[in-house]
Design a protein around this motif. Structure first.
Motif, PDB file in Angstrom:
ATOM      1  N   SER A  17       0.734  -1.360   0.050  1.00 58.45           N
ATOM      2  CA  SER A  17       0.062   0.146  -0.067  1.00 58.45           C
ATOM      3  C   SER A  17       1.118   1.209   0.011  1.00 58.45           C
ATOM      4  O   SER A  17       1.934   1.135   0.497  1.00 58.45           O
ATOM      5  N   GLU A  18       0.367   2.343  -0.672  1.00 57.74           N
ATOM      6  CA  GLU A  18       1.126   3.561  -0.624  1.00 57.74           C
ATOM      7  C   GLU A  18       0.479   4.523   0.254  1.00 57.74           C
ATOM      8  O   GLU A  18      -1.029   4.653  -0.010  1.00 57.74           O
ATOM      9  N   PHE A  19       1.175   5.259   0.954  1.00 51.10           N
ATOM     10  CA  PHE A  19       0.622   6.496   1.762  1.00 51.10           C
ATOM     11  C   PHE A  19       0.113   7.625   0.911  1.00 51.10           C
ATOM     12  O   PHE A  19       0.916   8.065  -0.050  1.00 51.10           O
ATOM     13  N   ASP A  20      -1.041   8.223   1.115  1.00 51.01           N
ATOM     14  CA  ASP A  20      -1.783   9.089   0.439  1.00 51.01           C
ATOM     15  C   ASP A  20      -1.625  10.317   1.383  1.00 51.01           C
ATOM     16  O   ASP A  20      -2.461  10.218   2.183  1.00 51.01           O
ATOM     17  N   ARG A  27      -3.464   3.654   0.332  1.00 47.18           N
ATOM     18  CA  ARG A  27      -4.080   3.133  -0.634  1.00 47.18           C
ATOM     19  C   ARG A  27      -3.570   1.911  -1.417  1.00 47.18           C
ATOM     20  O   ARG A  27      -2.282   1.877  -1.572  1.00 47.18           O
ATOM     21  N   GLY A  28      -4.400   0.873  -2.026  1.00 52.57           N
ATOM     22  CA  GLY A  28      -3.808   0.228  -3.103  1.00 52.57           C
ATOM     23  C   GLY A  28      -3.366  -1.199  -2.070  1.00 52.57           C
ATOM     24  O   GLY A  28      -3.511  -1.175  -1.061  1.00 52.57           O
ATOM     25  N   GLY A  29      -2.476  -1.794  -2.676  1.00 51.60           N
ATOM     26  CA  GLY A  29      -1.832  -2.738  -2.141  1.00 51.60           C
ATOM     27  C   GLY A  29      -2.794  -4.141  -2.306  1.00 51.60           C
ATOM     28  O   GLY A  29      -3.811  -4.286  -2.959  1.00 51.60           O
ATOM     29  N   SER A  30      -2.214  -5.145  -1.709  1.00 48.57           N
ATOM     30  CA  SER A  30      -2.729  -6.508  -1.676  1.00 48.57           C
ATOM     31  C   SER A  30      -3.056  -7.095  -0.587  1.00 48.57           C
ATOM     32  O   SER A  30      -2.369  -7.030   0.379  1.00 48.57           O
ATOM     33  N   LEU A  31      -4.212  -7.923  -0.286  1.00 52.23           N
ATOM     34  CA  LEU A  31      -4.532  -8.497   0.906  1.00 52.23           C
ATOM     35  C   LEU A  31      -3.391  -9.649   1.179  1.00 52.23           C
ATOM     36  O   LEU A  31      -3.304 -10.291   0.416  1.00 52.23           O
ATOM     37  N   GLU A  32      -2.633  -9.265   2.325  1.00 50.54           N
ATOM     38  CA  GLU A  32      -1.708 -10.231   2.562  1.00 50.54           C
ATOM     39  C   GLU A  32      -2.184 -11.424   3.474  1.00 50.54           C
ATOM     40  O   GLU A  32      -1.802 -12.620   3.470  1.00 50.54           O
ATOM     41  N   VAL A 104      -5.913   1.354   5.714  1.00 53.22           N
ATOM     42  CA  VAL A 104      -5.899   1.222   4.430  1.00 53.22           C
ATOM     43  C   VAL A 104      -7.210   1.492   3.946  1.00 53.22           C
ATOM     44  O   VAL A 104      -8.091   0.863   4.552  1.00 53.22           O
ATOM     45  N   VAL A 105      -7.585   2.295   2.798  1.00 47.64           N
ATOM     46  CA  VAL A 105      -9.059   2.572   2.383  1.00 47.64           C
ATOM     47  C   VAL A 105      -9.041   2.055   1.120  1.00 47.64           C
ATOM     48  O   VAL A 105      -8.206   2.267   0.076  1.00 47.64           O
ATOM     49  N   ASP A 106     -10.433   1.831   0.777  1.00 48.54           N
ATOM     50  CA  ASP A 106     -10.658   1.599  -0.656  1.00 48.54           C
ATOM     51  C   ASP A 106     -10.935   2.766  -1.440  1.00 48.54           C
ATOM     52  O   ASP A 106     -10.817   4.113  -0.887  1.00 48.54           O
ATOM     53  N   ASP A 107     -11.290   2.808  -2.838  1.00 44.39           N
ATOM     54  CA  ASP A 107     -11.651   3.919  -3.468  1.00 44.39           C
ATOM     55  C   ASP A 107     -12.669   4.873  -3.163  1.00 44.39           C
ATOM     56  O   ASP A 107     -12.774   6.052  -3.345  1.00 44.39           O
ATOM     57  N   ALA A 108     -13.754   4.449  -2.328  1.00 44.74           N
ATOM     58  CA  ALA A 108     -14.654   4.918  -1.688  1.00 44.74           C
ATOM     59  C   ALA A 108     -14.359   5.627  -0.311  1.00 44.74           C
ATOM     60  O   ALA A 108     -15.065   6.387   0.335  1.00 44.74           O
ATOM     61  N   GLY A 109     -13.175   5.410   0.137  1.00 45.88           N
ATOM     62  CA  GLY A 109     -12.681   5.953   1.149  1.00 45.88           C
ATOM     63  C   GLY A 109     -12.958   5.283   2.550  1.00 45.88           C
ATOM     64  O   GLY A 109     -12.822   5.659   3.594  1.00 45.88           O
ATOM     65  N   THR A 111     -12.354   2.212   5.466  1.00 45.42           N
ATOM     66  CA  THR A 111     -11.213   1.545   5.919  1.00 45.42           C
ATOM     67  C   THR A 111     -11.475   0.059   5.573  1.00 45.42           C
ATOM     68  O   THR A 111     -12.579  -0.340   5.975  1.00 45.42           O
ATOM     69  N   ILE A 112     -10.527  -0.537   4.953  1.00 46.27           N
ATOM     70  CA  ILE A 112     -10.628  -2.070   4.841  1.00 46.27           C
ATOM     71  C   ILE A 112      -9.560  -2.830   5.247  1.00 46.27           C
ATOM     72  O   ILE A 112      -9.666  -3.971   5.471  1.00 46.27           O
ATOM     73  N   GLY A 113      -8.599  -2.174   5.969  1.00 46.11           N
ATOM     74  CA  GLY A 113      -7.639  -2.867   6.815  1.00 46.11           C
ATOM     75  C   GLY A 113      -6.529  -1.970   7.053  1.00 46.11           C
ATOM     76  O   GLY A 113      -6.694  -0.686   7.432  1.00 46.11           O
ATOM     77  N   ALA A 114      -5.210  -2.627   7.423  1.00 48.57           N
ATOM     78  CA  ALA A 114      -4.104  -1.847   7.797  1.00 48.57           C
ATOM     79  C   ALA A 114      -2.822  -2.262   7.181  1.00 48.57           C
ATOM     80  O   ALA A 114      -2.777  -3.490   6.495  1.00 48.57           O
ATOM     81  N   SER A 115      -2.084  -1.480   7.332  1.00 47.23           N
ATOM     82  CA  SER A 115      -0.629  -1.731   6.403  1.00 47.23           C
ATOM     83  C   SER A 115       0.329  -2.254   7.388  1.00 47.23           C
ATOM     84  O   SER A 115       1.334  -3.021   6.671  1.00 47.23           O
ATOM     85  N   PHE A 116       0.205  -2.184   8.490  1.00 45.84           N
ATOM     86  CA  PHE A 116       1.323  -2.922   9.659  1.00 45.84           C
ATOM     87  C   PHE A 116       0.557  -2.810  10.685  1.00 45.84           C
ATOM     88  O   PHE A 116      -0.472  -2.252  11.167  1.00 45.84           O
ATOM     89  N   LEU A 117       1.214  -3.463  11.789  1.00 45.76           N
ATOM     90  CA  LEU A 117       0.828  -3.677  13.267  1.00 45.76           C
ATOM     91  C   LEU A 117       2.002  -2.874  14.097  1.00 45.76           C
ATOM     92  O   LEU A 117       3.103  -2.886  13.768  1.00 45.76           O
ATOM     93  N   VAL A 118       1.393  -2.282  14.976  1.00 45.35           N
ATOM     94  CA  VAL A 118       2.182  -1.434  15.793  1.00 45.35           C
ATOM     95  C   VAL A 118       2.603  -2.230  16.948  1.00 45.35           C
ATOM     96  O   VAL A 118       1.883  -2.758  17.828  1.00 45.35           O
ATOM     97  N   ARG A 119       4.012  -2.387  17.247  1.00 47.61           N
ATOM     98  CA  ARG A 119       4.406  -2.958  18.640  1.00 47.61           C
ATOM     99  C   ARG A 119       4.356  -1.488  19.594  1.00 47.61           C
ATOM    100  O   ARG A 119       4.916  -0.782  19.766  1.00 47.61           O
TER     101      ARG A 119
END
Length: 120
Positions: A17-20, A27-32, A104-109, A111-119
């Motif tokens: 995913s890339e930061f907007d 945005r973007g990326g693939s479900l891991e 992580v958001v879809d094209d409609a804005g 929230t569909i997920g996260a790009s990382f977990l925070v320790r």
């Protein structure tokens, strides 16, 4: 060592995913990976106290009054920000707690997920 999801919902982790910067989300990326809820929630309780209005808008103060004990099972645990705040306020070791980061958001804005977990 496993990652246990102690929230009530599945956590979708995206890679690539890339930061907007305009919306401060990814945005973007693939479900891991999807981390399903474990069925065991870690809860914290909060007390809200009425405070003085600001420009006619009601305000409240909140204080965390209790939290479930942190599991000592050698695993990492995904928890809510409220639970994390409660454990830190209690002075507990939070080194095995994780929270979601990088929404992580879809094209409609939505929230569909996260790009990382925070320790924590």
């Amino acid at each position: 060592m496993e990652i246990i999801n102690n929230t009530p919902h599945a956590i979708n982790i995206y890679s690539g995913s890339e930061f907007d910067s305009k919306i401060r989300k990814y945005r973007g990326g693939s479900l891991e990976r999807t981390i399903e809820p474990s069925g065991s929630l870690l809860n914290a309780s909060m007390k809200e106290i009425d405070d003085e209005p600001i420009n006619g808008i009601m305000t409240k103060r909140s204080s965390i009054i209790s939290a479930d004990p942190i599991p000592d099972d050698g695993n990492y645990h995904i928890v809510s920000q409220l639970y994390l705040s409660a454990t830190k306020q209690s002075g507990w070791d939070t080194s095995n707690l994780l929270t979601i980061g990088g929404a992580v958001v879809d094209d409609a804005g939505r929230t569909i997920g996260a790009s990382f977990l925070v320790r924590n």
